[in-house]
Design a protein around this motif. Structure first.
Motif, PDB file in Angstrom:
ATOM      1  N   ILE A  21      65.185  -2.068  64.037  1.00  0.00           N
ATOM      2  CA  ILE A  21      64.732  -1.508  65.306  1.00  0.00           C
ATOM      3  C   ILE A  21      63.441  -0.724  65.146  1.00  0.00           C
ATOM      4  O   ILE A  21      62.669  -0.555  66.091  1.00  0.00           O
ATOM      5  CB  ILE A  21      65.827  -0.590  65.917  1.00  0.00           C
ATOM      6  CG1 ILE A  21      65.538  -0.315  67.402  1.00  0.00           C
ATOM      7  CG2 ILE A  21      65.928   0.723  65.177  1.00  0.00           C
ATOM      8  CD1 ILE A  21      65.598  -1.518  68.269  1.00  0.00           C
ATOM      9  N   SER A  22      63.193  -0.210  63.937  1.00  0.00           N
ATOM     10  CA  SER A  22      61.985   0.584  63.708  1.00  0.00           C
ATOM     11  C   SER A  22      60.812  -0.271  63.232  1.00  0.00           C
ATOM     12  O   SER A  22      59.745   0.241  62.931  1.00  0.00           O
ATOM     13  CB  SER A  22      62.265   1.689  62.669  1.00  0.00           C
ATOM     14  OG  SER A  22      62.707   1.122  61.452  1.00  0.00           O
ATOM     15  N   VAL A  23      61.025  -1.602  63.187  1.00  0.00           N
ATOM     16  CA  VAL A  23      59.970  -2.533  62.793  1.00  0.00           C
ATOM     17  C   VAL A  23      59.557  -3.335  64.017  1.00  0.00           C
ATOM     18  O   VAL A  23      60.389  -3.713  64.840  1.00  0.00           O
ATOM     19  CB  VAL A  23      60.468  -3.494  61.690  1.00  0.00           C
ATOM     20  CG1 VAL A  23      59.365  -4.474  61.319  1.00  0.00           C
ATOM     21  CG2 VAL A  23      60.935  -2.712  60.474  1.00  0.00           C
ATOM     22  N   GLU A  24      58.274  -3.559  64.167  1.00  0.00           N
ATOM     23  CA  GLU A  24      57.802  -4.327  65.315  1.00  0.00           C
ATOM     24  C   GLU A  24      58.438  -5.704  65.327  1.00  0.00           C
ATOM     25  O   GLU A  24      58.466  -6.418  64.326  1.00  0.00           O
ATOM     26  CB  GLU A  24      56.276  -4.458  65.273  1.00  0.00           C
ATOM     27  CG  GLU A  24      55.547  -3.149  65.570  1.00  0.00           C
ATOM     28  CD  GLU A  24      54.058  -3.368  65.721  1.00  0.00           C
ATOM     29  OE1 GLU A  24      53.633  -4.527  65.830  1.00  0.00           O
ATOM     30  OE2 GLU A  24      53.323  -2.371  65.725  1.00  0.00           O
TER      31      GLU A  24
ATOM     32  N   CYS B 143      71.154  -3.589  66.882  1.00  0.00           N
ATOM     33  CA  CYS B 143      71.144  -2.262  66.265  1.00  0.00           C
ATOM     34  C   CYS B 143      72.203  -1.371  66.907  1.00  0.00           C
ATOM     35  O   CYS B 143      72.916  -0.634  66.226  1.00  0.00           O
ATOM     36  CB  CYS B 143      69.757  -1.644  66.419  1.00  0.00           C
ATOM     37  SG  CYS B 143      69.607  -0.002  65.698  1.00  0.00           S
ATOM     38  N   GLU B 144      72.319  -1.455  68.224  1.00  0.00           N
ATOM     39  CA  GLU B 144      73.303  -0.660  68.944  1.00  0.00           C
ATOM     40  C   GLU B 144      74.718  -1.039  68.526  1.00  0.00           C
ATOM     41  O   GLU B 144      75.563  -0.169  68.260  1.00  0.00           O
ATOM     42  CB  GLU B 144      73.121  -0.866  70.449  1.00  0.00           C
ATOM     43  CG  GLU B 144      73.792   0.175  71.304  1.00  0.00           C
ATOM     44  CD  GLU B 144      73.349   0.084  72.751  1.00  0.00           C
ATOM     45  OE1 GLU B 144      72.913   1.102  73.307  1.00  0.00           O
ATOM     46  OE2 GLU B 144      73.432  -1.019  73.334  1.00  0.00           O
TER      47      GLU B 144
ATOM     48  N   ARG C  56      68.678   8.245  54.548  1.00  0.00           N
ATOM     49  CA  ARG C  56      67.328   7.753  54.292  1.00  0.00           C
ATOM     50  C   ARG C  56      66.485   7.962  55.554  1.00  0.00           C
ATOM     51  O   ARG C  56      66.974   7.797  56.673  1.00  0.00           O
ATOM     52  CB  ARG C  56      67.373   6.262  53.952  1.00  0.00           C
ATOM     53  CG  ARG C  56      67.808   5.945  52.551  1.00  0.00           C
ATOM     54  CD  ARG C  56      68.016   4.455  52.370  1.00  0.00           C
ATOM     55  NE  ARG C  56      66.927   3.653  52.930  1.00  0.00           N
ATOM     56  CZ  ARG C  56      66.910   2.315  52.903  1.00  0.00           C
ATOM     57  NH1 ARG C  56      67.933   1.653  52.368  1.00  0.00           N
ATOM     58  NH2 ARG C  56      65.901   1.647  53.414  1.00  0.00           N
ATOM     59  N   PRO C  57      65.221   8.325  55.418  1.00  0.00           N
ATOM     60  CA  PRO C  57      64.379   8.584  56.599  1.00  0.00           C
ATOM     61  C   PRO C  57      64.350   7.435  57.590  1.00  0.00           C
ATOM     62  O   PRO C  57      64.407   7.656  58.801  1.00  0.00           O
ATOM     63  CB  PRO C  57      62.995   8.841  55.985  1.00  0.00           C
ATOM     64  CG  PRO C  57      63.283   9.360  54.617  1.00  0.00           C
ATOM     65  CD  PRO C  57      64.507   8.622  54.160  1.00  0.00           C
ATOM     66  N   ASP C  58      64.282   6.183  57.084  1.00  0.00           N
ATOM     67  CA  ASP C  58      64.198   5.056  58.014  1.00  0.00           C
ATOM     68  C   ASP C  58      65.514   4.841  58.760  1.00  0.00           C
ATOM     69  O   ASP C  58      65.526   4.480  59.941  1.00  0.00           O
ATOM     70  CB  ASP C  58      63.771   3.772  57.292  1.00  0.00           C
ATOM     71  CG  ASP C  58      64.548   3.516  56.007  1.00  0.00           C
ATOM     72  OD1 ASP C  58      65.463   4.298  55.694  1.00  0.00           O
ATOM     73  OD2 ASP C  58      64.218   2.536  55.307  1.00  0.00           O
ATOM     74  N   CYS C  59      66.653   5.102  58.097  1.00  0.00           N
ATOM     75  CA  CYS C  59      67.948   4.983  58.760  1.00  0.00           C
ATOM     76  C   CYS C  59      68.115   6.095  59.800  1.00  0.00           C
ATOM     77  O   CYS C  59      68.595   5.852  60.923  1.00  0.00           O
ATOM     78  CB  CYS C  59      69.077   5.034  57.736  1.00  0.00           C
ATOM     79  SG  CYS C  59      70.727   4.785  58.457  1.00  0.00           S
ATOM     80  N   MET C  60      67.728   7.307  59.438  1.00  0.00           N
ATOM     81  CA  MET C  60      67.797   8.424  60.375  1.00  0.00           C
ATOM     82  C   MET C  60      66.911   8.159  61.592  1.00  0.00           C
ATOM     83  O   MET C  60      67.278   8.468  62.723  1.00  0.00           O
ATOM     84  CB  MET C  60      67.359   9.714  59.679  1.00  0.00           C
ATOM     85  CG  MET C  60      68.317  10.200  58.602  1.00  0.00           C
ATOM     86  SD  MET C  60      69.880  10.788  59.273  1.00  0.00           S
ATOM     87  CE  MET C  60      69.336  12.190  60.216  1.00  0.00           C
ATOM     88  N   ARG C  61      65.753   7.543  61.348  1.00  0.00           N
ATOM     89  CA  ARG C  61      64.832   7.239  62.442  1.00  0.00           C
ATOM     90  C   ARG C  61      65.459   6.217  63.401  1.00  0.00           C
ATOM     91  O   ARG C  61      65.333   6.346  64.624  1.00  0.00           O
ATOM     92  CB  ARG C  61      63.516   6.706  61.872  1.00  0.00           C
ATOM     93  CG  ARG C  61      62.404   6.561  62.883  1.00  0.00           C
ATOM     94  CD  ARG C  61      61.044   6.518  62.211  1.00  0.00           C
ATOM     95  NE  ARG C  61      60.967   5.530  61.146  1.00  0.00           N
ATOM     96  CZ  ARG C  61      60.861   5.849  59.857  1.00  0.00           C
ATOM     97  NH1 ARG C  61      60.812   7.115  59.484  1.00  0.00           N
ATOM     98  NH2 ARG C  61      60.787   4.901  58.940  1.00  0.00           N
TER      99      ARG C  61
ATOM    100  N   ILE D 214      66.410   6.743  67.391  1.00  0.00           N
ATOM    101  CA  ILE D 214      65.993   5.847  68.480  1.00  0.00           C
ATOM    102  C   ILE D 214      67.190   5.521  69.368  1.00  0.00           C
ATOM    103  O   ILE D 214      67.084   5.481  70.599  1.00  0.00           O
ATOM    104  CB  ILE D 214      65.360   4.553  67.913  1.00  0.00           C
ATOM    105  CG1 ILE D 214      64.017   4.876  67.241  1.00  0.00           C
ATOM    106  CG2 ILE D 214      65.170   3.513  69.014  1.00  0.00           C
ATOM    107  CD1 ILE D 214      63.390   3.696  66.516  1.00  0.00           C
ATOM    108  N   MET D 215      68.344   5.304  68.753  1.00  0.00           N
ATOM    109  CA  MET D 215      69.564   5.047  69.529  1.00  0.00           C
ATOM    110  C   MET D 215      69.920   6.265  70.384  1.00  0.00           C
ATOM    111  O   MET D 215      70.376   6.135  71.512  1.00  0.00           O
ATOM    112  CB  MET D 215      70.722   4.734  68.584  1.00  0.00           C
ATOM    113  CG  MET D 215      70.675   3.364  67.923  1.00  0.00           C
ATOM    114  SD  MET D 215      70.874   2.029  69.119  1.00  0.00           S
ATOM    115  CE  MET D 215      69.161   1.499  69.287  1.00  0.00           C
ATOM    116  N   LEU D 216      69.698   7.444  69.828  1.00  0.00           N
ATOM    117  CA  LEU D 216      69.975   8.685  70.569  1.00  0.00           C
ATOM    118  C   LEU D 216      69.054   8.804  71.777  1.00  0.00           C
ATOM    119  O   LEU D 216      69.446   9.301  72.831  1.00  0.00           O
ATOM    120  CB  LEU D 216      69.796   9.892  69.636  1.00  0.00           C
ATOM    121  CG  LEU D 216      70.011  11.278  70.232  1.00  0.00           C
ATOM    122  CD1 LEU D 216      71.437  11.424  70.752  1.00  0.00           C
ATOM    123  CD2 LEU D 216      69.723  12.359  69.188  1.00  0.00           C
ATOM    124  N   GLN D 217      67.822   8.318  71.630  1.00  0.00           N
ATOM    125  CA  GLN D 217      66.848   8.423  72.709  1.00  0.00           C
ATOM    126  C   GLN D 217      67.040   7.349  73.780  1.00  0.00           C
ATOM    127  O   GLN D 217      66.935   7.626  74.975  1.00  0.00           O
ATOM    128  CB  GLN D 217      65.424   8.302  72.144  1.00  0.00           C
ATOM    129  CG  GLN D 217      65.016   9.443  71.225  1.00  0.00           C
ATOM    130  CD  GLN D 217      63.760   9.109  70.437  1.00  0.00           C
ATOM    131  OE1 GLN D 217      63.062   8.144  70.722  1.00  0.00           O
ATOM    132  NE2 GLN D 217      63.472   9.913  69.421  1.00  0.00           N
TER     133      GLN D 217
END
Length: 423
Positions: free
Chosen positions: A150-153, A164-165, A189-194, A198-201
């Protein structure tokens, strides 16, 4: 004869009693010895010392002068040798193992990830043995791999977002604890937390609740690591939490969990408080407070305001809002003893650091002074001990200003040694 103990994490594995950590009762992987001569799993004794702030030996309760830990290489070699001797041990699988393996094996290649993840979610509901089998089969790593997309284009964002959801909903079903260091490292991991942020947002109410719940589990499992991870988040993370707190009518469960997570995070980190203030937390909390009729929710909101007012930026945001004193004053003596105590602490912080004419006038006009006087008179309702001392200090510190107003009680002037002459 050697005494053996059953390992609850794997019932088919028995191990000698002196191989287990006295705290967790599980097989030690990284044994260290403290000054009393007792050996513990490193993570467990570090948590005892640094998280729980204890200066005793958990096994003997003997006081200790030094927190120094020495690696017990001999014990580790003995444990490793014992494990090697049982290398022929075959792990047990659940009855659903074949079905589980089929889903996991085709997950990366299937174009129907959402459907497969839903099947996996249903499968995990059939029992704890399936969840344990899922973990042993590398399921956690697979879910994180899906969530990172989800954090990759991606040209097919909607499909990726849905997968991802669903992965997050599956992940939420799998338990983990402070002993699962590899899983915690993976999730933090930073990328997992990110991805979870995104899911939270942007996620559904259910996904937002699961994201917050995952953050809570991580904070509970490893408070020190969570403190560091939370501090690294940008203000968008705290904005998303505040938006969730505000959505009490849409998803009360997520809103309540967000309040709890914010409290746990802000209590342990001053840096996080600054980010929360920057994210507009004070403004949101003040506006939510008058609408909060639920006692527990009201106490949590006031506790958060108090935590933020313990830093200069938070106090400044509080007085700049204009309705902060009115909102806090209204809840004092009307909700609970706990809310009253918190309210007194907020007023004490604000009036001590910002005793401006406007602040002191608002305290008088909005009834804060009247309630402080009531607390002083009745002695109950949170008016004892530290809280009562704060009430007296507030009144003595600012009574000289308030006595000029006709509504300030004359008998209190004498009590505080202010006299009755006008100023």
């Amino acid at each position: 004869m050697e005494k053996f103990v059953s390992n609850p994490g794997d019932p088919s594995m028995d191990f000698p009693q002196h191989f287990r950590c006295p705290i967790s009762m599980e097989l030690m992987k990284d044994p260290v010895t403290i000054s009393t001569g007792v050996s513990y799993e490193r993570r467990n004794i570090e948590k005892w010392f640094h998280v729980y702030k204890r200066r005793t030996c958990p096994a003997t309760m003997q006081s200790i002068e030094t927190l120094e830990m020495t690696p017990n290489h001999t014990l580790k070699r003995v444990i490793d040798a014992w494990l090697d001797s049982r290398a022929d041990h075959k792990p047990s699988f659940s009855a659903k193992h074949d079905e589980l393996e089929m889903i996991l094996g085709t997950m990366d290649s299937t174009p129907f990830k959402v459907s497969s993840l839903r099947k996996l979610r249903s499968l995990l509901k059939t029992g704890d043995d399936v969840k344990e089998d899922f973990r042993k089969s590398g399921g956690m790593e697979l879910l994180v791999r899906i969530m990172l997309q989800i954090s990759v284009e991606n040209h097919d964002f909607l499909s990726t977002f849905s997968a991802c959801e669903e992965a997050l909903l599956v992940l939420h079903q799998v338990p983990f604890s402070a002993d699962d260091d590899e899983i915690l490292q993976l999730l933090m991991r930073p990328d997992c937390m990110r991805s979870m942020a995104i899911m939270l947002q942007r996620g559904s109410s259910e996904a937002r609740f699961c994201a917050i719940s995952m953050f809570q589990k991580m904070a509970k499992a490893d408070a020190r690591r969570w403190k560091s991870v939370a501090q690294d988040h940008g203000i968008d993370f705290f904005k998303s939490l505040m938006e969730t707190v505000s959505d009490d009518q849409i998803c009360a469960k997520a809103s309540s969990s967000a309040l709890n997570l914010l409290t746990e995070t802000l209590e342990s980190s001053k840096k996080s408080r600054l980010k929360a203030v920057e994210a507009g937390a004070i403004c949101t909390l003040i506006e939510l407070l008058p609408e909060s009729s639920n006692r527990s929710r009201c106490e949590k909101i006031m506790q958060l305001i108090k935590l933020l007012c313990e830093c200069a930026e938070g106090r400044l945001a509080f007085i700049e809002h204009g309705l902060g004193i009115a909102a806090v004053s209204k809840k004092m003596l009307n909700v609970s003893n706990a809310a009253t105590k918190i309210g007194v602490k907020i007023l004490w912080l604000v009036s001590s650091f910002h005793p401006t004419e406007r602040v002191l006038e608002e305290m008088l006009v909005y009834g804060a002074v009247q309630k402080l006087v009531a607390l002083l008179n009745v002695g109950g309702g949170g008016g004892r001990g530290t809280t009562r001392d704060r009430v007296v200090r507030i009144l003595k510190l600012h009574g000289g200003t308030w006595r000029r107003f006709p509504c300030f009680p004359g008998e209190l002037k004498n009590y505080l040694g202010l006299g009755n002459d006008s100023c």
